[in-house]
Scaffold this motif. Structure first.
Motif, PDB file in Angstrom:
ATOM      1  N   GLY A 151       0.786  -1.219   0.000  1.00 47.15           N
ATOM      2  CA  GLY A 151       0.000   0.000   0.000  1.00 47.15           C
ATOM      3  C   GLY A 151       0.822   1.274   0.000  1.00 47.15           C
ATOM      4  N   GLN A 152       2.107   1.170   0.348  1.00 51.87           N
ATOM      5  CA  GLN A 152       2.946   2.362   0.352  1.00 51.87           C
ATOM      6  C   GLN A 152       3.342   2.757  -1.062  1.00 51.87           C
ATOM      7  N   GLN A 153       4.009   3.896  -1.128  1.00 52.65           N
ATOM      8  CA  GLN A 153       4.487   4.417  -2.394  1.00 52.65           C
ATOM      9  C   GLN A 153       6.019   4.470  -2.336  1.00 52.65           C
ATOM     10  N   VAL A 154       6.663   4.328  -3.511  1.00 52.84           N
ATOM     11  CA  VAL A 154       8.120   4.338  -3.550  1.00 52.84           C
ATOM     12  C   VAL A 154       8.601   5.147  -4.759  1.00 52.84           C
ATOM     13  N   THR A 155       9.738   5.811  -4.580  1.00 54.15           N
ATOM     14  CA  THR A 155      10.379   6.552  -5.678  1.00 54.15           C
ATOM     15  C   THR A 155      11.805   6.068  -5.837  1.00 54.15           C
ATOM     16  N   LEU A 156      12.144   5.660  -7.029  1.00 51.69           N
ATOM     17  CA  LEU A 156      13.495   5.194  -7.356  1.00 51.69           C
ATOM     18  C   LEU A 156      14.127   6.205  -8.296  1.00 51.69           C
ATOM     19  N   ARG A 157      15.439   6.397  -8.154  1.00 56.45           N
ATOM     20  CA  ARG A 157      16.123   7.430  -8.911  1.00 56.45           C
ATOM     21  C   ARG A 157      17.240   6.868  -9.772  1.00 56.45           C
ATOM     22  N   CYS A 158      17.485   7.549 -10.877  1.00 55.32           N
ATOM     23  CA  CYS A 158      18.476   7.089 -11.848  1.00 55.32           C
ATOM     24  C   CYS A 158      19.169   8.293 -12.480  1.00 55.32           C
ATOM     25  N   SER A 159      20.500   8.217 -12.555  1.00 55.96           N
ATOM     26  CA  SER A 159      21.273   9.223 -13.279  1.00 55.96           C
ATOM     27  C   SER A 159      21.975   8.543 -14.446  1.00 55.96           C
ATOM     28  N   PRO A 160      21.729   9.000 -15.663  1.00 52.90           N
ATOM     29  CA  PRO A 160      22.312   8.330 -16.826  1.00 52.90           C
ATOM     30  C   PRO A 160      23.793   8.676 -17.002  1.00 52.90           C
ATOM     31  N   ILE A 161      24.418   7.974 -17.886  1.00 56.46           N
ATOM     32  CA  ILE A 161      25.789   8.297 -18.268  1.00 56.46           C
ATOM     33  C   ILE A 161      25.795   9.711 -18.864  1.00 56.46           C
ATOM     34  N   SER A 162      26.819  10.481 -18.531  1.00 59.20           N
ATOM     35  CA  SER A 162      26.925  11.834 -19.031  1.00 59.20           C
ATOM     36  C   SER A 162      26.836  11.861 -20.565  1.00 59.20           C
ATOM     37  N   GLY A 163      25.922  12.704 -21.089  1.00 50.15           N
ATOM     38  CA  GLY A 163      25.748  12.791 -22.532  1.00 50.15           C
ATOM     39  C   GLY A 163      24.615  11.930 -23.057  1.00 50.15           C
ATOM     40  N   HIS A 164      24.134  11.001 -22.255  1.00 55.16           N
ATOM     41  CA  HIS A 164      23.016  10.147 -22.666  1.00 55.16           C
ATOM     42  C   HIS A 164      21.704  10.865 -22.367  1.00 55.16           C
ATOM     43  N   LYS A 165      20.805  10.844 -23.356  1.00 61.49           N
ATOM     44  CA  LYS A 165      19.542  11.570 -23.207  1.00 61.49           C
ATOM     45  C   LYS A 165      18.343  10.647 -23.043  1.00 61.49           C
ATOM     46  N   SER A 166      18.543   9.355 -23.203  1.00 59.00           N
ATOM     47  CA  SER A 166      17.440   8.405 -23.111  1.00 59.00           C
ATOM     48  C   SER A 166      17.621   7.524 -21.889  1.00 59.00           C
ATOM     49  N   VAL A 167      16.535   7.354 -21.134  1.00 59.62           N
ATOM     50  CA  VAL A 167      16.549   6.497 -19.953  1.00 59.62           C
ATOM     51  C   VAL A 167      15.393   5.506 -20.049  1.00 59.62           C
ATOM     52  N   SER A 168      15.691   4.259 -19.774  1.00 62.83           N
ATOM     53  CA  SER A 168      14.666   3.212 -19.748  1.00 62.83           C
ATOM     54  C   SER A 168      14.650   2.551 -18.379  1.00 62.83           C
ATOM     55  N   TRP A 169      13.468   2.080 -17.985  1.00 64.71           N
ATOM     56  CA  TRP A 169      13.309   1.363 -16.715  1.00 64.71           C
ATOM     57  C   TRP A 169      12.842  -0.060 -16.989  1.00 64.71           C
ATOM     58  N   TYR A 170      13.392  -0.997 -16.201  1.00 64.24           N
ATOM     59  CA  TYR A 170      13.037  -2.408 -16.316  1.00 64.24           C
ATOM     60  C   TYR A 170      12.792  -2.980 -14.921  1.00 64.24           C
ATOM     61  N   GLN A 171      11.892  -3.958 -14.862  1.00 63.35           N
ATOM     62  CA  GLN A 171      11.654  -4.701 -13.626  1.00 63.35           C
ATOM     63  C   GLN A 171      12.161  -6.124 -13.828  1.00 63.35           C
ATOM     64  N   GLN A 172      12.974  -6.600 -12.884  1.00 69.36           N
ATOM     65  CA  GLN A 172      13.490  -7.964 -12.969  1.00 69.36           C
ATOM     66  C   GLN A 172      13.076  -8.738 -11.724  1.00 69.36           C
ATOM     67  N   VAL A 173      12.112  -9.593 -11.899  1.00 61.65           N
ATOM     68  CA  VAL A 173      11.679 -10.486 -10.825  1.00 61.65           C
ATOM     69  C   VAL A 173      12.695 -11.623 -10.718  1.00 61.65           C
ATOM     70  N   LEU A 174      12.900 -12.111  -9.513  1.00 62.55           N
ATOM     71  CA  LEU A 174      13.893 -13.158  -9.271  1.00 62.55           C
ATOM     72  C   LEU A 174      13.698 -14.350 -10.200  1.00 62.55           C
TER      73      LEU A 174
END
Lengths: 114, 117
Positions: free
Chosen positions: A16-39
């Motif tokens: 029921g809680q909420q979560v925020t995850l953060r990501c900093s890309p490689i310098s110069g990279h303008k595209s960011v993608s997110w993936y979920q990996q279940v065990l």
């Protein structure tokens, strides 16, 4: 050069809680993608952002949202957490919005929902 | 929808020997890219090799090479002179080129590679 960084490395939340995850890309990279990996599985695509706009979305519910900032960093938000959201969340960056661009992954954020 | 299949959940090889990991994929597109990523116990996903579908020549990176068979939709990874540091999960991945990457990478379930000393 620094690679893709993600924070936090580990996180424990309750249902029921909420979560925020953060990501900093490689310098110069303008595209960011997110993936979920279940065990025990391969990563599954959640979102792609390029130039602060959502360019692609995988088959995930509306509880998942993201945004990209002017410095190209990104946040992934998950609301109303479920036990099944427990997973490794990976962020990947690439220079541009093109299918052939190699995506470089960060170390991930391990989320445990109790 | 595109699918990627890795039929070998686990493979074991003696150090210094050669091992081949299998991957097949299903797509109706003609322009796409294929990747092999390595994920050691540290969990960081590392690019091993990249193949453009329009290139007939198989990609190679030092001890790593691929056998890309476009008609058969097969993309196997050969690791020569296996080293202890090669032990990891290996994921095969596909992305459609013309979509701009908006569909993201599609991954297989992975093959766990064990290196026997």
């Amino acid at each position: 050069d620094a690679g893709v960084t993600q924070s936090p490395t580990h996180l424990i939340k309750t249902r029921g809680q909420q979560v925020t995850l953060r990501c900093s890309p490689i310098s110069g990279h303008k595209s960011v993608s997110w993936y979920q990996q279940v065990l025990g599985q391969g990563p599954q695509f959640i979102f792609q952002y390029y130039e602060k706009e959502e360019r692609g979305r995988g088959n995930f519910p509306d509880r998942f949202s993201a945004r990209q900032f002017p410095n190209y960093s990104s946040e992934l938000n998950v609301n109303a957490l479920l036990l099944g959201d427990s997973a490794l969340y990976l962020c990947a960056s690439s220079p541009r919005f093109q299918g052939g661009q190699t995506q470089y992954f960060g170390p991930g954020t391990r989320l445990l929902v109790l | 929808a595109q699918t990627v299949t890795q039929s070998q959940p686990e493979m074991s090889v003696q150090e210094a020997e050669t091992v081949t990991l299998s991957c097949t994929y299903d797509t109706s597109e003609s322009d796409y890219y294929l990747f092999w990523y390595k994920q050691p116990p540290s969990r960081q996903m590392i690019l091993v090799i990249r193949q453009e579908a329009y290139k007939q020549q198989n990609a190679t990176e030092n001890r790593f090479s691929v056998n890309f068979q476009k008609a058969a939709k097969s993309f196997s990874l050969k690791i020569s002179d296996s080293q202890l540091g090669d032990a990891a999960m290996y994921f095969c991945a596909y992305i459609w080129s013309s979509g701009g990457g908006a569909d993201g990478l599609t991954f297989g379930k992975g093959t766990h590679l064990i290196i026997q000393p």
